[in-house]
Design a protein around this motif. Sequence first.
Motif, PDB file in Angstrom:
ATOM      1  N   PHE A 241       0.833  -1.203   0.000  1.00 50.82           N
ATOM      2  CA  PHE A 241       0.000   0.000   0.000  1.00 50.82           C
ATOM      3  C   PHE A 241       0.869   1.255   0.000  1.00 50.82           C
ATOM      4  O   PHE A 241       0.581   2.221  -0.712  1.00 50.82           O
ATOM      5  N   LEU A 242       1.957   1.246   0.773  1.00 51.91           N
ATOM      6  CA  LEU A 242       2.863   2.392   0.792  1.00 51.91           C
ATOM      7  C   LEU A 242       3.491   2.603  -0.582  1.00 51.91           C
ATOM      8  O   LEU A 242       3.647   3.743  -1.034  1.00 51.91           O
ATOM      9  N   ASP A 243       3.847   1.505  -1.270  1.00 51.03           N
ATOM     10  CA  ASP A 243       4.402   1.609  -2.622  1.00 51.03           C
ATOM     11  C   ASP A 243       3.394   2.241  -3.570  1.00 51.03           C
ATOM     12  O   ASP A 243       3.751   3.078  -4.399  1.00 51.03           O
ATOM     13  N   LEU A 244       2.133   1.838  -3.469  1.00 51.07           N
ATOM     14  CA  LEU A 244       1.098   2.414  -4.322  1.00 51.07           C
ATOM     15  C   LEU A 244       0.928   3.908  -4.063  1.00 51.07           C
ATOM     16  O   LEU A 244       0.760   4.699  -4.998  1.00 51.07           O
ATOM     17  N   LEU A 245       0.995   4.313  -2.805  1.00 47.63           N
ATOM     18  CA  LEU A 245       0.881   5.734  -2.474  1.00 47.63           C
ATOM     19  C   LEU A 245       2.058   6.530  -3.043  1.00 47.63           C
ATOM     20  O   LEU A 245       1.877   7.643  -3.549  1.00 47.63           O
ATOM     21  N   GLU A 246       3.263   5.946  -2.990  1.00 49.35           N
ATOM     22  CA  GLU A 246       4.436   6.619  -3.549  1.00 49.35           C
ATOM     23  C   GLU A 246       4.299   6.775  -5.061  1.00 49.35           C
ATOM     24  O   GLU A 246       4.638   7.820  -5.627  1.00 49.35           O
ATOM     25  N   LYS A 247       3.786   5.742  -5.738  1.00 44.30           N
ATOM     26  CA  LYS A 247       3.585   5.826  -7.185  1.00 44.30           C
ATOM     27  C   LYS A 247       2.547   6.892  -7.521  1.00 44.30           C
ATOM     28  O   LYS A 247       2.711   7.640  -8.497  1.00 44.30           O
ATOM     29  N   LEU A 248       1.487   6.970  -6.751  1.00 47.19           N
ATOM     30  CA  LEU A 248       0.467   7.991  -6.962  1.00 47.19           C
ATOM     31  C   LEU A 248       1.054   9.385  -6.799  1.00 47.19           C
ATOM     32  O   LEU A 248       0.802  10.277  -7.616  1.00 47.19           O
ATOM     33  N   ASP A 249       1.858   9.576  -5.772  1.00 46.00           N
ATOM     34  CA  ASP A 249       2.512  10.875  -5.565  1.00 46.00           C
ATOM     35  C   ASP A 249       3.394  11.233  -6.759  1.00 46.00           C
ATOM     36  O   ASP A 249       3.395  12.377  -7.213  1.00 46.00           O
ATOM     37  N   ALA A 250       4.138  10.256  -7.287  1.00 48.92           N
ATOM     38  CA  ALA A 250       5.024  10.507  -8.419  1.00 48.92           C
ATOM     39  C   ALA A 250       4.223  10.918  -9.650  1.00 48.92           C
ATOM     40  O   ALA A 250       4.586  11.865 -10.358  1.00 48.92           O
ATOM     41  N   VAL A 251       3.130  10.234  -9.922  1.00 49.09           N
ATOM     42  CA  VAL A 251       2.283  10.570 -11.067  1.00 49.09           C
ATOM     43  C   VAL A 251       1.684  11.959 -10.895  1.00 49.09           C
ATOM     44  O   VAL A 251       1.633  12.748 -11.850  1.00 49.09           O
ATOM     45  N   GLU A 252       1.237  12.282  -9.698  1.00 50.74           N
ATOM     46  CA  GLU A 252       0.665  13.610  -9.460  1.00 50.74           C
ATOM     47  C   GLU A 252       1.714  14.701  -9.655  1.00 50.74           C
ATOM     48  O   GLU A 252       1.420  15.757 -10.216  1.00 50.74           O
ATOM     49  N   ARG A 253       2.943  14.457  -9.208  1.00 52.76           N
ATOM     50  CA  ARG A 253       4.006  15.454  -9.386  1.00 52.76           C
ATOM     51  C   ARG A 253       4.315  15.662 -10.868  1.00 52.76           C
ATOM     52  O   ARG A 253       4.561  16.788 -11.310  1.00 52.76           O
ATOM     53  N   GLN A 254       4.312  14.592 -11.643  1.00 55.92           N
ATOM     54  CA  GLN A 254       4.608  14.686 -13.071  1.00 55.92           C
ATOM     55  C   GLN A 254       3.502  15.433 -13.820  1.00 55.92           C
ATOM     56  O   GLN A 254       3.754  16.117 -14.804  1.00 55.92           O
ATOM     57  N   SER A 255       2.281  15.281 -13.384  1.00 55.43           N
ATOM     58  CA  SER A 255       1.148  15.892 -14.092  1.00 55.43           C
ATOM     59  C   SER A 255       0.941  17.356 -13.728  1.00 55.43           C
ATOM     60  O   SER A 255       0.219  18.060 -14.420  1.00 55.43           O
ATOM     61  N   MET A 256       1.580  17.825 -12.663  1.00 55.19           N
ATOM     62  CA  MET A 256       1.417  19.214 -12.244  1.00 55.19           C
ATOM     63  C   MET A 256       2.339  20.092 -13.090  1.00 55.19           C
ATOM     64  O   MET A 256       3.514  19.787 -13.229  1.00 55.19           O
ATOM     65  N   PRO A 257       1.810  21.174 -13.655  1.00 57.03           N
ATOM     66  CA  PRO A 257       2.672  22.084 -14.415  1.00 57.03           C
ATOM     67  C   PRO A 257       3.648  22.792 -13.475  1.00 57.03           C
ATOM     68  O   PRO A 257       3.317  23.089 -12.337  1.00 57.03           O
ATOM     69  N   ASP A 258       4.845  23.006 -13.968  1.00 62.05           N
ATOM     70  CA  ASP A 258       5.847  23.723 -13.155  1.00 62.05           C
ATOM     71  C   ASP A 258       5.427  25.174 -12.990  1.00 62.05           C
ATOM     72  O   ASP A 258       5.145  25.869 -13.958  1.00 62.05           O
ATOM     73  N   VAL A 259       5.407  25.642 -11.779  1.00 58.73           N
ATOM     74  CA  VAL A 259       5.004  27.015 -11.486  1.00 58.73           C
ATOM     75  C   VAL A 259       6.153  27.972 -11.811  1.00 58.73           C
ATOM     76  O   VAL A 259       5.946  29.115 -12.168  1.00 58.73           O
ATOM     77  N   ALA A 260       7.398  27.475 -11.755  1.00 57.65           N
ATOM     78  CA  ALA A 260       8.558  28.331 -11.954  1.00 57.65           C
ATOM     79  C   ALA A 260       8.728  28.758 -13.410  1.00 57.65           C
ATOM     80  O   ALA A 260       9.417  29.711 -13.703  1.00 57.65           O
ATOM     81  N   GLU A 261       8.122  28.069 -14.354  1.00 50.33           N
ATOM     82  CA  GLU A 261       8.298  28.416 -15.770  1.00 50.33           C
ATOM     83  C   GLU A 261       7.603  29.685 -16.145  1.00 50.33           C
ATOM     84  O   GLU A 261       6.663  30.132 -15.680  1.00 50.33           O
TER      85      GLU A 261
END
Length: 53
Positions: free
Chosen positions: A33-53
């Motif tokens: 379950f912890l692995d699944l949560l980490e994968k979800l976090d990674a996908v969410e980070r990738q899908s978020m547009p960079d604010v710094a650009e």
Amino acid sequence: MRSVRADNPNAQIATKLRALYLSVQEEAIPDRFLDLLEKLDAVERQSMPDVAE
């Protein structure tokens, strides 16, 4: 814990539910379950547009 009257089914249910909740609360989170949560976090980070650009 308070004593439960034998003639009060609601109090008996509440006591048993409280005991079940406490036992589940003390269980460790499975590694799978912890692995699944980490994968979800990674996908969410990738899908978020960079604010710094």
